[in-house]
Design a protein around this motif. Structure first.
Motif, PDB file in Angstrom:
ATOM      1  N   LYS A  22       0.739  -1.129   0.070  1.00  0.00           N
ATOM      2  CA  LYS A  22       0.131   0.068  -0.057  1.00  0.00           C
ATOM      3  C   LYS A  22       0.968   1.153   0.156  1.00  0.00           C
ATOM      4  CE  LYS A  22      -4.053  -2.055   2.370  1.00  0.00           C
ATOM      5  NZ  LYS A  22      -5.076  -1.908   3.304  1.00  0.00           N
ATOM      6  N   LYS A  39       3.622   1.670  -1.263  1.00  0.00           N
ATOM      7  CA  LYS A  39       4.384   1.875  -2.583  1.00  0.00           C
ATOM      8  C   LYS A  39       3.540   2.495  -3.603  1.00  0.00           C
ATOM      9  CE  LYS A  39       4.358  -1.993  -5.252  1.00  0.00           C
ATOM     10  NZ  LYS A  39       4.740  -3.201  -5.805  1.00  0.00           N
ATOM     11  N   TYR A  40       2.185   2.645  -3.504  1.00  0.00           N
ATOM     12  CA  TYR A  40       1.118   3.506  -4.188  1.00  0.00           C
ATOM     13  C   TYR A  40       1.001   4.624  -3.732  1.00  0.00           C
ATOM     14  CZ  TYR A  40       0.878  -1.349  -6.589  1.00  0.00           C
ATOM     15  OH  TYR A  40       1.157  -2.264  -7.607  1.00  0.00           O
ATOM     16  N   ILE A  68       1.944   7.757  -5.740  1.00  0.00           N
ATOM     17  CA  ILE A  68       1.093   8.137  -6.870  1.00  0.00           C
ATOM     18  C   ILE A  68      -0.545   8.565  -6.401  1.00  0.00           C
ATOM     19  CG2 ILE A  68      -0.271   6.775  -8.670  1.00  0.00           C
ATOM     20  CD1 ILE A  68       1.899   4.646  -8.731  1.00  0.00           C
TER      21      ILE A  68
END
Length: 382
Positions: free
Chosen positions: A140, A142-143, A146
């Protein structure tokens, strides 16, 4: 001028500051991700060490509290343990896939791409290899950058459209104010012209002259009425679209160059619609004059009225140079013009009059090097 420079400098400063803030957030998030990943690696190494000690114990040996505590605490990181004899054990993997060899091998390849496998040894002897993936929290995280960028982008877009809409609203108020002021200023000399024309009628001059002057005065009064209505909701009354269109068309025909060939055709005798007569005539005038300008004062203008169920289409065709297909929509935007002189407001006003005031539709029906067809569509009066 100084105000514009200050405003531009402020905008640049805000842009740079926003870029710096976003960069710092992303940099900090990236560092946090790396640190979290390192801590997870350390946790896996501790787990592998505890597992090595556990596997090296004899069957009757007691298991200490520490290895058990390590095993129990690891409930989030998915792991696959490949023993030296080829047997596979899984931890935190869905039970339905624990015996699916192909699935587990594919998972091992994926885990290896995410994290380097850990070799489990005890006193120099290799016992097994541990493959582990990223935990749910790490995935989670990691995103997160973005998602953060998307939120910032959406927030920026909202601010941009707010200021753009606010600016457009201010411009509309300005145009409306200028139009009303123009109508007010025209009113005074127009009253004088009416008086002078009445005086001319008492003189021994050709009556046709005063008659034509009256027509032009009426035209000025119509123009004044149009400008006075900009910015306010006009009143719509029932009119015959055929008669009103022909009247507007004939007026322009009489006052245009003889090099222009005018034709008019109506495929219906009467078609009642709700109109603001003054603004509709303005619409026809704008479209016809645009066609004449596109032909550079020489060519053919055709106006056709075609009924279609509950709608009527007014088609205005010219033999001008045409409009690129990519500009079919943009020509109705304020300020867009191909003329050397003019503010590019004609078609913008046409669109507003037809679509906002009359609930109709105006568009470029077709256009090429041989000419252009503009179409107005209006609904019949119920």
């Amino acid at each position: 001028m100084k105000f514009n420079i200050k405003k531009k400098t402020s905008n640049i400063f805000l842009l740079i500051a926003s870029f710096v803030i976003v960069s710092l957030i992303l940099w900090n998030t990236n560092n946090f991700f790396k640190k979290f990943k390192e801590e997870e690696r350390l946790k896996m190494e501790i787990w592998a060490t505890a597992q090595s000690e556990f596997q090296s114990l004899s069957a009757d040996a007691e298991i200490g509290n520490l290895p058990l505590k390590v095993f129990q605490n690891n409930t989030s990181t998915p792991m696959i343990l490949m023993n030296r004899d080829g047997s596979i054990k899984t931890h935190n993997i869905d039970k339905e896939f624990q015996k699916d060899t192909a699935y587990l091998k594919e998972k091992m390849r994926k885990f290896q791409s995410e994290n380097s496998p850990i070799t489990m040894e005890y006193k120099g002897e290799e016992l097994a290899t541990l493959y582990y993936g990223n935990s749910e929290v790490l995935n989670k995280l990691k995103y997160y950058p973005i998602a953060l960028l998307l939120i910032i982008f959406l927030f920026g877009a909202v601010i941009f459209f707010f200021f753009k809409t606010n600016k457009a609203s201010e411009q509309n108020k300005l145009w409306a104010g200028m139009a009303k002021e123009t109508a007010h200023q025209i009113g005074t000399p127009l009253t004088s012209l009416l008086g002078w024309n009445e005086l001319l009628k008492t003189e021994n001059i050709n009556p046709e002259i005063t008659k034509e002057i009256e027509k032009d005065i009426d035209r000025l009064q119509t123009i004044t009425e149009r400008f006075s209505k900009i910015g306010s909701l006009p009143k719509l009354d029932e009119y015959d679209i055929v008669a009103e269109t022909k009247n507007a068309y004939d007026y322009l025909k009489r006052r245009s160059s003889k090099l222009i060939n005018f034709t008019f055709e109506a495929k219906v005798e009467h078609f009642p619609v709700l109109l603001n007569k003054s603004l509709y005539n303005w619409t026809i005038e704008n479209l016809v004059k645009n066609g004449i300008d596109a032909m550079k004062g020489k060519g053919s203008i055709a106006l056709e009225i075609v009924p279609n169920g509950n709608y009527v289409h007014i088609l205005i065709t010219d033999t001008g140079h045409g409009i690129p297909k990519s500009d079919f929509q943009s020509i109705f935007n304020p300020g867009v013009t191909s003329k050397k002189r003019g503010w590019g407001l004609g078609l913008s006003l046409v669109k507003r009059i037809v679509e906002e005031y009359h609930n109709g539709k105006v568009k470029v029906l077709s256009s090429n090097k041989q000419g252009t067809i503009m179409q107005i569509s209006l609904r019949a009066k119920n």
